[in-house]
Design an enzyme around this catalytic site. Structure first.
Site, PDB file in Angstrom:
ATOM      1  N   ASP A 139       0.871  -1.178   0.000  1.00 26.27           N
ATOM      2  CA  ASP A 139       0.000   0.000   0.000  1.00 26.27           C
ATOM      3  C   ASP A 139       0.903   1.221   0.000  1.00 26.27           C
ATOM      4  O   ASP A 139       1.578   1.499   0.992  1.00 26.27           O
ATOM      5  CB  ASP A 139      -0.907  -0.009   1.223  1.00 26.27           C
ATOM      6  CG  ASP A 139      -1.991   1.066   1.183  1.00 26.27           C
ATOM      7  OD1 ASP A 139      -1.799   2.071   0.464  1.00 26.27           O
ATOM      8  OD2 ASP A 139      -3.006   0.911   1.873  1.00 26.27           O
ATOM      9  N   ARG A 141      -0.003   4.391  -0.432  1.00 25.56           N
ATOM     10  CA  ARG A 141      -0.688   5.656  -0.177  1.00 25.56           C
ATOM     11  C   ARG A 141      -0.029   6.433   0.959  1.00 25.56           C
ATOM     12  O   ARG A 141       0.370   5.866   1.971  1.00 25.56           O
ATOM     13  CB  ARG A 141      -2.161   5.399   0.154  1.00 25.56           C
ATOM     14  CG  ARG A 141      -2.960   4.955  -1.056  1.00 25.56           C
ATOM     15  CD  ARG A 141      -4.379   4.613  -0.684  1.00 25.56           C
ATOM     16  NE  ARG A 141      -4.437   3.452   0.220  1.00 25.56           N
ATOM     17  CZ  ARG A 141      -5.574   2.951   0.693  1.00 25.56           C
ATOM     18  NH1 ARG A 141      -6.726   3.512   0.370  1.00 25.56           N
ATOM     19  NH2 ARG A 141      -5.547   1.896   1.485  1.00 25.56           N
TER      20      ARG A 141
END
Length: 217
Positions: A139, A141
């Protein structure tokens, strides 16, 4: 004793423009948003903040929502992004606060890479394994710009509408006090059941899934 990571000092962002935009969704729900753009965001991308309801409230309800073209626009059933976006707009309008629309498709890996990850998921990998197989992080982000946007809007203390504990941890480290975490509803379908189960078991998303679900996506 485990110590919390030190707070990160951010370069300030500023509001560059704001404009009122009436919104209407496919199911007929309508509201009005005050749309903000910014200067000075850390990644140089064009992220938006939507002020909904009485967004000047002392404890705004905030959802950082990562862009999902397939789910938000085309209604893909492989994720729960579209329904979460629709839910967030109504709940934030009722409570007062901000929807942050962040340009980080596919957990930050981009649109084409997300489609490549879908192809790998069709061979048996889960959503995190597929990202790793493509040479990305599970991930990628980063919520630095989300914190910059909130601070530019004067929202240094918020209620967070999210099932993802990483959002709360990052915002807190970036100087935004998360006073309350409000879970979203569970938007379960036959096509996203394994995806939701993977988020719950692998990254501790607070999803109250109604039945035991397969571990593979």
């Amino acid at each position: 004793m485990t110590q919390s990571p030190p707070e990160v000092r951010l370069a300030p962002a500023t509001v560059r423009r704001q404009v009122t935009v009436p919104l209407r969704f496919a199911d007929g729900y309508a509201t009005t948003a005050r749309v903000f753009t910014f200067d000075g965001l850390a990644d140089g991308k064009e992220h938006l903040a939507l002020g909904l309801g009485d967004w000047r409230t002392a404890l705004p309800l905030v959802r950082p929502h990562s862009e999902c073209l397939t789910g938000d626009v085309f209604g893909s059933q492989r994720c729960d992004c579209g329904p979460q976006l629709r839910e967030a707009v109504e709940r934030i309008t009722d409570a007062g606060g901000f929807l942050l629309y962040l340009r980080q498709e596919g957990r930050g890996i981009g649109l084409y890479a997300k489609v490549d990850a879908y192809a790998l998921q069709d061979t048996g990998l889960d959503t995190y394994e597929a990202n790793l197989a493509l040479g990305h992080g599970e991930d990628e982000r980063d919520y630095t710009v989300a914190a910059q946007m909130l601070l530019a809007l004067g929202a240094d203390r918020v209620a967070l509408l999210s099932n993802n504990p990483d959002k709360s941890a990052q915002l807190s480290r970036l100087g935004v006090e998360v006073s309350e975490v409000v879970p979203t509803e569970v938007h379960l379908s036959a096509a996203n059941a394994r995806y939701l189960a993977t988020k719950a078991t692998h990254s501790a998303h607070t999803l109250d899934l109604p039945i035991p679900l397969p571990r593979r996506e």
